[in-house]
Design an enzyme around this catalytic site. Structure first.
Site, short mmCIF file in Angstrom:
data_model
loop_
_atom_site.label_atom_id
_atom_site.label_comp_id
_atom_site.label_asym_id
_atom_site.label_seq_id
_atom_site.Cartn_x
_atom_site.Cartn_y
_atom_site.Cartn_z
N GLU A 50 2.33 0.45 3.98
CA GLU A 50 2.46 -0.83 4.66
C GLU A 50 2.28 -1.95 3.65
O GLU A 50 1.86 -1.71 2.52
CB GLU A 50 1.44 -0.98 5.79
CG GLU A 50 0.00 -0.98 5.32
CD GLU A 50 -1.00 -1.07 6.47
OE1 GLU A 50 -0.57 -1.31 7.61
OE2 GLU A 50 -2.20 -0.90 6.22
N GLU A 58 0.83 -1.20 0.00
CA GLU A 58 0.00 0.00 0.00
C GLU A 58 0.87 1.25 0.00
O GLU A 58 1.87 1.34 0.70
CB GLU A 58 -0.93 -0.02 1.22
CG GLU A 58 -1.81 -1.25 1.27
CD GLU A 58 -3.00 -1.10 2.20
OE1 GLU A 58 -3.05 -0.10 2.94
OE2 GLU A 58 -3.88 -1.98 2.16
#
Length: 666
Positions: free
Chosen positions: A288, A275
């Site tokens: 993350e 992400e």
């Protein structure tokens, strides 16, 4: 290939995994709690094994119980879905020790990416763009202020072990940094048992864009383009799409290559998601890595043609990827809307109860697009207070973004859900919102566009005219049926009039209806006409009509002198009256709702956890009064104004329905 796999999950994701496994000729095993004895995933599997009481902490996430189910079933592999044990390294280790394949990444990759500080350090070492920040241990609030000033405001103060928005604060100056550090530290300690805090630059105009990666144990890794996940509420994704309307090919390639580099750096195998947060200038920064299958994976499957669950199973079986980066293209556009059991008119509070009606649109071709609905419920089933409130993931595909949105609008209008509160009206409103349609969205979209919450949709005049024309045509069909029935009773056929007044959302439309065998022509006062055609008959809950030259789908319920109509996020009473009835109706006084201003009502079905006040207590505006738990969430109910508690009607342990009176005030 495996003969049998166990799905260590429930609901729609368990059903989704089973579909692929069964298509591959693999037998499936479901686990279920007391609350899920008759759940769709339990009925769909080849075998099902009881695993304990309803609370997940006593069933679905108890590793020993899941391992016993694996032994009892003889399953050779386990797919964890998402949530529950999907990113638990202890579970991955237990499977490895038992010689059972984990359909997911290695334990080391889960551990490395599970800690936000560690993952950011690894990302930086792998050459992945990271947000400027300080990853070291921060001793106290004064050091936090010093670091924040060096990074440059605004900054994001975050818990290392955080998630779901907990332990997170934005600071725009020294004072907010000082306060935010202490608040984040306290929340992190109480929520995660880990009070480590880091600080990073807060990205303005942020978009949440993630890259799907797929790696095997033979050194191969590819990325399957991106998903735009910026439509979020309280850090919870609501609408996702693939590809992103914002990225260009160069940025996509750079993000994809960095995502694969990170996956390889941690020895990742299986499907995973990296992400990123992306600013208005297309600068992207690592956020993350989710070491599991994502909720929104269907949109990637729809634009690439790759079954991610099948690939996960094959990788876990030791196979090398059969597809290369050159095989991955972008075919059309896909959108996913998450249908939740939550009441948008009550600040999206959870809703539980029985699905008295559940009729999703038919999967497959719709107009020029395609509909897919991943679900784990059925009509007559119950939405439990113990689990996540997701009902279904409605997805549409079409050759272009505009066509995918239009297909989604029609699919949402055709989705029938009764018996519980749900967010279908809100999803419809988002699909029609000019900012969403233009693609000019950020993660602040919902907070900016619905700052006071969602209160339904007021349709534009042209849309109201279309609904009015549809309703007067449907009313004519109903009137003809009534006249024929009454004519049979009194041996005299009654004539149905042509002049009517349609009232909806504060508008009155005097119309004249001319009908023939093919449909009705509705003429408005200004001379405009709309042709209405369709096969709706009284009693049908869904009307699929053509009004003018465009399709119109309405959810229909009968009320006195008209219909309750739901379409495009609007929920309205539509009265169809004769001119004389309309004249008399205008003279009727408006019925006012009862005064509940001196009562605290329960906003959703739930369990009273604590009471913070007693009878006779003086309370101030904003003061906590009680806590009600529903769907794994504790909701603190606060006083709307100052007053004195005169009576308490419920106590800890009591189960309440919507609008039950918890306490009264003088």
């Amino acid at each position: 290939m495996f003969d049998k796999i166990l799905i260590a999950n429930r609901g729609e994701i368990a059903c989704r995994v089973m579909k692929t496994a069964q298509r591959m000729g693999i037998k499936t095993v479901a686990i279920y709690s007391d609350a899920d004895k008759h759940a769709l995933h339990a009925e769909m599997a080849d075998e099902k094994i009881h695993i304990g009481p309803p609370p997940a902490k006593q069933s679905y996430i108890v590793i020993d119980k899941v391992m016993q189910a694996i032994r009892d079933s003889g399953a050779q592999a386990v797919h964890p879905g998402y949530g529950f044990l999907s990113e638990n390294p202890k579970f991955a280790q237990a499977l490895e020790d038992a010689g059972v394949a984990f359909i997911g990444p290695p334990k080391g990759a889960i551990e490395a990416m599970g800690d936000k500080i560690t993952s950011k350090k690894l990302a930086k070492e792998a050459g992945v763009n990271t947000v400027p920040g300080y990853m070291g241990l921060i001793e106290d609030a004064e050091e936090a202020v010093k670091i924040s000033a060096e990074i440059g405001y605004p900054v994001m103060i975050k818990a290392s072990a955080g998630g779901g928005g907990k332990g997170m604060r934005i600071a725009w100056n020294d004072e907010e940094a000082r306060e935010g550090f202490q608040s984040s530290k306290n929340e992190a300690a109480s929520s995660f048992g880990d009070d480590r805090i880091f600080i990073e630059k807060f990205v303005t105009q942020p978009r949440h864009i993630e890259i799907q990666v797929l790696c095997d144990a033979h050194g191969n890794g590819i990325y399957l383009n991106e998903r735009e996940c910026s439509i979020q509420r309280r850090n919870q994704k609501v609408v996702e799409e693939a590809p992103s309307p914002f990225l260009d090919p160069e940025t996509r390639k750079a993000m994809g290559e960095q995502a694969v580099a990170l996956a390889k750096a941690v020895g990742y195998t299986s499907a995973g998601t990296v992400e990123f947060i992306v600013d208005g200038d297309k600068n992207f920064f690592f956020l993350e890595m989710n070491t599991r299958l994502q909720v929104e994976h269907p949109v990637t499957e729809l634009i690439t043609g790759v079954d991610l669950v099948e690939q996960m199973i094959r990788v876990a079986n030791g196979e090398a990827l059969s597809i290369t980066q050159d095989d991955i293209g972008i075919n059309g556009w896909a959108i996913e809307n998450r249908l939740y059991a939550e009441d948008p008119y009550r600040n999206f509070l959870p809703s539980i109860g029985r699905l008295t009606r559940y009729r999703p649109p038919e999967e497959g071709p719709m107009g020029g697009g395609v509909v897919r609905n991943d679900t784990g419920v059925f009509e007559g089933g119950e939405i439990s207070m113990y689990y996540d409130p997701m009902i279904a993931k409605l997805c549409t595909w079409a050759p272009s973004r505009g066509e995918a949105i239009e297909t989604m609008r029609t699919a949402l209008d055709a989705f029938e859900v009764e018996g519980i509160g749900h967010n279908l009206p809100f999803l419809s409103a988002v699909m029609d919102h000019p900012r969403f349609v233009s693609g000019e969205i950020t993660t602040a979209f919902i907070a900016e566009e619905y700052p006071e919450g969602f209160h339904g949709v007021e349709l534009e005049t042209d849309a109201l005219r279309r609904v009015a024309a549809a309703c007067v045509a449907m009313n004519r069909v109903a009137e003809i049926r009534r006249s024929r029935i009454s004519g049979c009773l009194d041996n005299h056929e009654r004539k149905v009039g042509e002049d009517w007044v349609v009232a909806l959302q504060g508008h009155d439309f005097p119309v004249t209806v001319k009908a023939d065998r093919e449909g009705s022509t509705v003429r408005f006062e200004d001379g405009t006409e709309l042709r209405v055609q369709g096969d709706w008959t009284p009693g049908d809950s869904l009307a699929r009509l053509t009004v003018g030259d465009a399709p119109l789908v309405l959810k229909v319920d009968k009320i006195t002198q008209g219909f309750r109509i739901r379409t495009r996020g609007a929920d309205m009473k539509v009265h169809v009256r004769s001119p004389r009835q309309a004249e008399l109706a205008a003279l009727m006084p408006e019925k006012l709702p009862p005064d509940t201003s001196k009562m605290l009502l329960c906003p959703m079905p739930g369990l009273v956890v604590t009471l913070a006040v007693a009878e006779g207590d003086e309370v101030q505006e904003g003061q906590a009064l009680c806590t009600v738990e529903a769907m794994k969430m504790e909701n603190i109910l606060r006083a709307e104004r100052s007053g004195k508690v005169s009576k308490i009607n419920a106590g800890p342990g009591d189960s309440l329905a919507v609008d039950d009176v918890i306490m009264e005030f003088e």
